[in-house]
Design a protein around this motif. Structure first.
Motif, short mmCIF file in Angstrom:
data_model
loop_
_atom_site.label_atom_id
_atom_site.label_comp_id
_atom_site.label_asym_id
_atom_site.label_seq_id
_atom_site.Cartn_x
_atom_site.Cartn_y
_atom_site.Cartn_z
N CYS A 194 -10.41 -4.47 4.08
CA CYS A 194 -11.43 -4.09 3.11
C CYS A 194 -10.84 -4.13 1.69
O CYS A 194 -9.62 -4.13 1.51
CB CYS A 194 -12.01 -2.72 3.44
SG CYS A 194 -11.00 -1.31 3.00
N ALA A 195 -11.71 -4.15 0.70
CA ALA A 195 -11.27 -4.23 -0.70
C ALA A 195 -10.40 -3.04 -1.08
O ALA A 195 -9.42 -3.19 -1.81
CB ALA A 195 -12.49 -4.32 -1.62
N SER A 196 -10.73 -1.84 -0.57
CA SER A 196 -9.92 -0.65 -0.89
C SER A 196 -8.54 -0.75 -0.27
O SER A 196 -7.55 -0.33 -0.87
CB SER A 196 -10.63 0.62 -0.43
OG SER A 196 -11.81 0.82 -1.18
N CYS A 197 -8.47 -1.30 0.93
CA CYS A 197 -7.15 -1.51 1.58
C CYS A 197 -6.33 -2.50 0.76
O CYS A 197 -5.14 -2.28 0.52
CB CYS A 197 -7.33 -2.04 3.00
SG CYS A 197 -7.91 -0.82 4.19
N ARG A 198 -6.93 -3.60 0.35
CA ARG A 198 -6.22 -4.62 -0.43
C ARG A 198 -5.69 -4.05 -1.75
O ARG A 198 -4.64 -4.45 -2.22
CB ARG A 198 -7.12 -5.81 -0.70
CG ARG A 198 -7.35 -6.69 0.51
CD ARG A 198 -7.98 -8.03 0.17
NE ARG A 198 -9.21 -7.92 -0.59
CZ ARG A 198 -10.43 -7.90 -0.08
NH1 ARG A 198 -10.60 -7.98 1.23
NH2 ARG A 198 -11.49 -7.82 -0.84
N ARG A 199 -6.43 -3.12 -2.33
CA ARG A 199 -6.02 -2.53 -3.61
C ARG A 199 -5.07 -1.35 -3.43
O ARG A 199 -4.58 -0.80 -4.40
CB ARG A 199 -7.25 -2.06 -4.39
CG ARG A 199 -8.10 -3.20 -4.87
CD ARG A 199 -9.25 -2.68 -5.72
NE ARG A 199 -10.18 -3.74 -6.03
CZ ARG A 199 -11.46 -3.76 -5.68
NH1 ARG A 199 -11.98 -2.75 -5.01
NH2 ARG A 199 -12.22 -4.77 -6.00
N GLY A 200 -4.87 -0.92 -2.19
CA GLY A 200 -3.97 0.20 -1.93
C GLY A 200 -4.58 1.55 -2.30
O GLY A 200 -3.85 2.51 -2.56
N LEU A 201 -5.90 1.63 -2.31
CA LEU A 201 -6.58 2.87 -2.67
C LEU A 201 -6.62 3.83 -1.49
O LEU A 201 -6.79 3.43 -0.35
CB LEU A 201 -8.01 2.58 -3.14
CG LEU A 201 -8.13 1.70 -4.38
CD1 LEU A 201 -9.60 1.38 -4.65
CD2 LEU A 201 -7.50 2.38 -5.58
N ASP A 202 -6.48 5.12 -1.80
CA ASP A 202 -6.57 6.16 -0.78
C ASP A 202 -8.04 6.28 -0.36
O ASP A 202 -8.90 6.61 -1.17
CB ASP A 202 -6.06 7.49 -1.35
CG ASP A 202 -6.14 8.61 -0.34
OD1 ASP A 202 -5.98 8.35 0.87
OD2 ASP A 202 -6.39 9.75 -0.77
N HIS A 203 -8.32 5.97 0.91
CA HIS A 203 -9.70 6.00 1.39
C HIS A 203 -9.72 6.12 2.90
O HIS A 203 -8.68 6.04 3.56
CB HIS A 203 -10.45 4.73 0.96
CG HIS A 203 -9.95 3.50 1.63
ND1 HIS A 203 -8.72 2.95 1.33
CD2 HIS A 203 -10.49 2.72 2.59
CE1 HIS A 203 -8.54 1.87 2.08
NE2 HIS A 203 -9.60 1.71 2.87
N CYS A 204 -10.91 6.32 3.45
CA CYS A 204 -11.09 6.40 4.89
C CYS A 204 -12.26 5.50 5.27
O CYS A 204 -13.24 5.40 4.52
CB CYS A 204 -11.39 7.85 5.29
SG CYS A 204 -11.70 8.06 7.06
N HIS A 205 -12.18 4.88 6.43
CA HIS A 205 -13.24 4.00 6.89
C HIS A 205 -14.32 4.74 7.67
O HIS A 205 -15.30 4.14 8.10
CB HIS A 205 -12.67 2.87 7.76
CG HIS A 205 -11.79 1.96 6.98
ND1 HIS A 205 -10.54 1.61 7.43
CD2 HIS A 205 -11.96 1.34 5.79
CE1 HIS A 205 -9.97 0.81 6.53
NE2 HIS A 205 -10.82 0.62 5.54
N GLY A 206 -14.15 6.04 7.86
CA GLY A 206 -15.13 6.83 8.60
C GLY A 206 -16.29 7.26 7.72
O GLY A 206 -16.38 6.91 6.54
N THR A 207 -17.18 8.03 8.30
CA THR A 207 -18.34 8.58 7.61
C THR A 207 -18.20 10.09 7.55
O THR A 207 -17.92 10.73 8.56
CB THR A 207 -19.63 8.23 8.37
OG1 THR A 207 -19.77 6.80 8.42
CG2 THR A 207 -20.86 8.82 7.71
N VAL A 208 -18.40 10.66 6.37
CA VAL A 208 -18.38 12.11 6.22
C VAL A 208 -19.75 12.65 6.61
O VAL A 208 -20.78 12.15 6.17
CB VAL A 208 -18.03 12.53 4.78
CG1 VAL A 208 -18.36 13.99 4.52
CG2 VAL A 208 -16.57 12.30 4.51
N VAL A 209 -19.74 13.67 7.46
CA VAL A 209 -20.97 14.33 7.89
C VAL A 209 -20.98 15.72 7.24
O VAL A 209 -20.06 16.51 7.44
CB VAL A 209 -21.04 14.46 9.43
CG1 VAL A 209 -22.33 15.16 9.85
CG2 VAL A 209 -20.91 13.09 10.09
N LEU A 210 -22.02 15.97 6.44
CA LEU A 210 -22.16 17.26 5.76
C LEU A 210 -23.03 18.18 6.59
O LEU A 210 -24.17 17.85 6.92
CB LEU A 210 -22.81 17.04 4.39
CG LEU A 210 -22.12 16.07 3.44
CD1 LEU A 210 -22.98 15.85 2.21
CD2 LEU A 210 -20.75 16.59 3.06
#
Length: 65
Positions: free
Chosen positions: A3-19
């Motif tokens: 994913c683009a965030s992985c390529r940029r080295g950004l701290d992120h998660c591929h999951g979905t947050v449930v509120l």
């Protein structure tokens, strides 16, 4: 393919947050079991627990007696 965030080295998660809004559950959770930071900004998808397939116990409206 990454994913683009992985390529940029950004701290992120591929999951979905449930509120969760209320009840015994309250708070937030992520659909990815390895997620250690459930900050919504780290996630592409954020949903309310009432949108979860099958529903959520904390989203149920208590019956009036």
């Amino acid at each position: 393919m990454r994913c683009a965030s992985c390529r940029r080295g950004l701290d992120h998660c591929h999951g979905t947050v449930v509120l969760h809004g209320s009840g015994d559950f309250g708070g937030v959770e992520c659909t990815e079991p390895d997620c250690v930071d459930v900050e919504p900004a780290r996630h592409l998808f954020v949903i309310g627990c009432g949108s979860v397939e099958g529903g959520c116990a904390c989203a149920a409206v208590p019956a009036m007696s």
